[in-house]
Design a protein around this motif. Structure first.
Motif, PDB file in Angstrom:
ATOM      1  N   SER A 309       6.897  13.556  13.947  1.00  0.00           N
ATOM      2  CA  SER A 309       5.954  14.642  14.267  1.00  0.00           C
ATOM      3  C   SER A 309       6.030  15.754  13.230  1.00  0.00           C
ATOM      4  O   SER A 309       4.995  16.283  12.785  1.00  0.00           O
ATOM      5  N   SER A 312       4.386  14.615   9.909  1.00  0.00           N
ATOM      6  CA  SER A 312       2.920  14.610   9.952  1.00  0.00           C
ATOM      7  C   SER A 312       2.358  16.025   9.884  1.00  0.00           C
ATOM      8  O   SER A 312       1.337  16.266   9.214  1.00  0.00           O
ATOM      9  N   GLN A 313       3.003  16.969  10.560  1.00  0.00           N
ATOM     10  CA  GLN A 313       2.532  18.362  10.511  1.00  0.00           C
ATOM     11  C   GLN A 313       2.663  18.942   9.107  1.00  0.00           C
ATOM     12  O   GLN A 313       1.777  19.665   8.631  1.00  0.00           O
ATOM     13  N   LEU A 317      -1.433  16.109   8.740  1.00  0.00           N
ATOM     14  CA  LEU A 317      -2.020  14.928   9.366  1.00  0.00           C
ATOM     15  C   LEU A 317      -1.757  14.952  10.871  1.00  0.00           C
ATOM     16  O   LEU A 317      -0.833  15.608  11.347  1.00  0.00           O
ATOM     17  N   THR A 318      -2.572  14.223  11.591  1.00  0.00           N
ATOM     18  CA  THR A 318      -2.356  14.091  13.031  1.00  0.00           C
ATOM     19  C   THR A 318      -1.607  12.786  13.302  1.00  0.00           C
ATOM     20  O   THR A 318      -1.870  11.764  12.678  1.00  0.00           O
ATOM     21  N   LEU A 319      -0.676  12.840  14.239  1.00  0.00           N
ATOM     22  CA  LEU A 319       0.074  11.654  14.649  1.00  0.00           C
ATOM     23  C   LEU A 319      -0.082  11.499  16.158  1.00  0.00           C
ATOM     24  O   LEU A 319       0.401  12.310  16.935  1.00  0.00           O
ATOM     25  N   LYS A 320      -0.809  10.471  16.557  1.00  0.00           N
ATOM     26  CA  LYS A 320      -1.038  10.210  17.973  1.00  0.00           C
ATOM     27  C   LYS A 320      -0.316   8.933  18.378  1.00  0.00           C
ATOM     28  O   LYS A 320      -0.494   7.888  17.750  1.00  0.00           O
ATOM     29  N   GLY A 354      -5.298  10.975   9.898  1.00  0.00           N
ATOM     30  CA  GLY A 354      -4.102  10.856  10.705  1.00  0.00           C
ATOM     31  C   GLY A 354      -3.670   9.424  10.913  1.00  0.00           C
ATOM     32  O   GLY A 354      -4.190   8.479  10.305  1.00  0.00           O
TER      33      GLY A 354
END
Length: 586
Positions: A309, A312-313, A317-320, A354
């Protein structure tokens, strides 16, 4: 002797003679033994053809040849290995007396003047001649010499006999014997060719076994060297990673923070390269075995969220990570290493957008865990190539991302051990989807118990640290303290037990293997810590730069989790949180 060798053997025959001479030497006792048996049969058949003392004389001669043959068999076999000249000498030494014995026996029977006896003798002599063919049949010159000697002695004596109707039959039988000799020579050439091929195959197999032994010894030596070199390189790299993290936590100047972040990424890349090369060598050597158990996929997904997390921040980027209700039966750490590699690559090669991690059914008994990204994508003709070691795409933008091209090769080998199947779908410029298909399993706990909270639960947890490097000990202690953990610096197993008795038990023990102590190492401390608290033993981590395979086995036997230096703080934090959450499920 050399001239005799040149006379009896052609140049081509010499090339084949050694194998055939070895075979003949190994079986001389059998040849003479058969001759002895045939002599006994002849004595019964021709009892009236000669005097008793003549029979006894032939028997003594045959027995003497038998004793000499057996006595010298070992010496002959060893001597033949030294020189072809000596080997032909020994063949002649044994072959000539046997041939002379049969010629003398034939001469005595001819003197008796009984054609019936001669017919019987010719039939029996065929057996002995076949044995001679086994020795000389493959070699044309020796074969001709063998036949000429027999005919030169037997034929004149045979022709001197008075004419008789049975003489015609005996002549036909003699001609038939000569035809059989020619046929047997041809047959013998094929048999000897088979023996030659077998002998060469045995020699090749022996040579291959010797090379395999030498290669294995070389691999062992190389592994020991690499293990020692790895430890010497990992230790300072581990210290550098911890010091960099410590400076980052204490730094409040934005312009320095950028440089520190780049330094952290460089160290992280080097650390991953070390671990990748170690894992690849272990997989190729068969040093990694799956430890199968049933677990929820969500347990891995929460580890992914905790570990990546922040990454990605930082990259915008987004991490789902979509929750999953499925369970699988596999090795959780090995499966997570594949998944984390996919996620790490997705974040590395994605500039905008992401990454999505999810799981779905694939048929009735399989689940597919997939990692989607909006990155650069993989050309179709490169989809298989990227799973080979040291393979990366040649685009300059991707080479700049770093890495040595081992991650997907390790993932592919690990998947094979887990009986899982990897897949990749990609569109250049649009993104990629990497997946792993694995057999699903029935849940062993309730759904509520399986779900693990992703929150940080390390605050207040007691941890004992042991390391022979004070700087590493201080930096790692500061890192754990920044997570709210209660850190105790320990020097030995005795000190750890005293602290546990005075201040209470530990939740974690993190120890290096080499502690600079003469009488104990990190595993000794871990064993003592577990024995001191049998009802609630601490979770023990052996943190070392020693990459020996046997050390991994010792760590498992001691009940410790093996972690090779250098560490990635985010991964260590996610791992410790996972341990706490598994010990205290909701």
């Amino acid at each position: 002797m050399a001239s005799l060798l040149d006379l009896l053997l052609s140049k081509q025959d010499r090339m084949l003679y050694k194998q055939h001479a070895d075979f003949s030497a190994r079986n001389f006792s059998l040849f003479i033994g058969l001759n002895l048996v045939i002599y006994c049969v002849l004595t019964v058949i021709f009892a009236d053809a000669m005097r008793v003392r003549t029979h006894v004389l032939f028997g003594v001669a045959m027995l003497v040849m038998q004793i000499v043959s057996v006595s010298l068999a070992n010496f002959v076999g060893a001597d033949m290995q030294k020189s072809p000249t000596k080997s032909i000498f020994w063949v002649v030494l044994f072959g000539v007396p046997i041939t002379a014995w049969w010629l003398c026996y034939c001469y005595v029977l001819i003197q008796a003047g009984n054609l019936y006896y001669l017919q019987q003798y010719t039939t029996m002599a065929n057996v002995a001649i076949f044995l001679g063919i086994a020795i000389t049949g493959r070699f044309s010159r020796a074969f001709v010499a063998f036949i000429v000697v027999i005919l030169a002695v037997v034929l004149p004596q045979f022709l001197r006999l008075p004419f008789d109707p049975n003489k015609t039959l005996a002549t036909q039988l003699l001609l038939a014997t000569c035809a059989e000799l020619v046929f047997l020579r041809t047959l013998n050439s094929y048999i000897v060719a088979i023996f030659k091929a077998k002998s060469e195959n045995i020699q090749l197999l022996d040579a291959l076994q010797l090379k395999n032994v030498a290669l294995e010894q070389s691999n062992i030596s190389q592994s020991r060297y690499l293990s020692a070199a790895s430890h010497d390189l990992r230790q300072p790299l581990h210290a550098l990673a911890l010091l960099t993290n410590d400076i980052q936590r204490k730094n409040d100047r934005p312009e320095i923070a950028v440089s520190l972040k780049k330094m952290e990424l460089a160290i992280d890349s080097l650390s991953q390269s070390f671990n990748a090369m170690l894992n690849l060598s272990r997989l190729d050597a068969g040093g990694i075995k799956p430890k199968l158990k049933t677990f929820p996929i969500d347990a891995m997904f929460h580890r992914v969220a905790a570990e990546f997390s922040d990454v990605s921040q930082e990259r915008g980027l987004t991490l789902k990570v979509h929750p999953s209700k499925f369970w699988v039966h596999s090795d959780q750490d090995m499966l997570y290493s594949i998944l984390s590699n996919f996620v790490s690559n997705a974040l590395r090669y994605t500039d905008t957008g992401g990454v999505l991690v999810g799981c779905r059914l694939a048929g009735e008994s399989m689940v597919s865990i997939s990692v989607y990204d909006t990155g650069l994508g993989v050309p179709p003709d490169k989809a298989k190539q990227i799973f080979q070691e040291y393979q990366r795409l040649e685009e300059a933008t991707q080479r700049a991302k770093g890495g040595v091209g081992l991650g997907l090769a390790i993932a592919e080998r690990t998947a094979r051990l887990l009986n899982a199947k990897l897949s990749v779908k990609s569109s250049v410029g649009s993104g990629s989807a990497f997946g792993i298909m694995i057999r699903r399993a029935e849940a062993t706990q309730s759904k509520e118990a399986a779900l693990i909270s992703p929150q940080d639960e390390l605050k207040g947890k007691r941890v004992a640290l042991l390391d022979d490097d004070p700087d590493v000990l201080e930096s790692l202690g500061g890192l754990l303290q920044s997570w709210g953990m209660d850190v105790s610096f320990v020097l030995s197993a005795e000190m750890l037990q005293e602290l546990a008795e005075e201040e209470g038990g530990f939740d974690f023990v993190v120890s290096d293997y080499h502690l600079g102590l003469e009488s104990e190492n990190g595993l000794d401390v871990i064993r003592a810590a577990i024995q001191a608290a049998p009802l609630k033993p601490p979770y023990c981590i052996l943190l070392t730069g020693d990459t020996r395979t046997e050390l991994a086995q010792e760590a498992v036997q001691a009940g410790a989790y093996l972690w090779h230096k250098p560490i990635r703080p985010t991964r260590l934090r996610a791992h410790l949180n996972g341990v706490v959450q598994q010990q205290n499920p909701l």
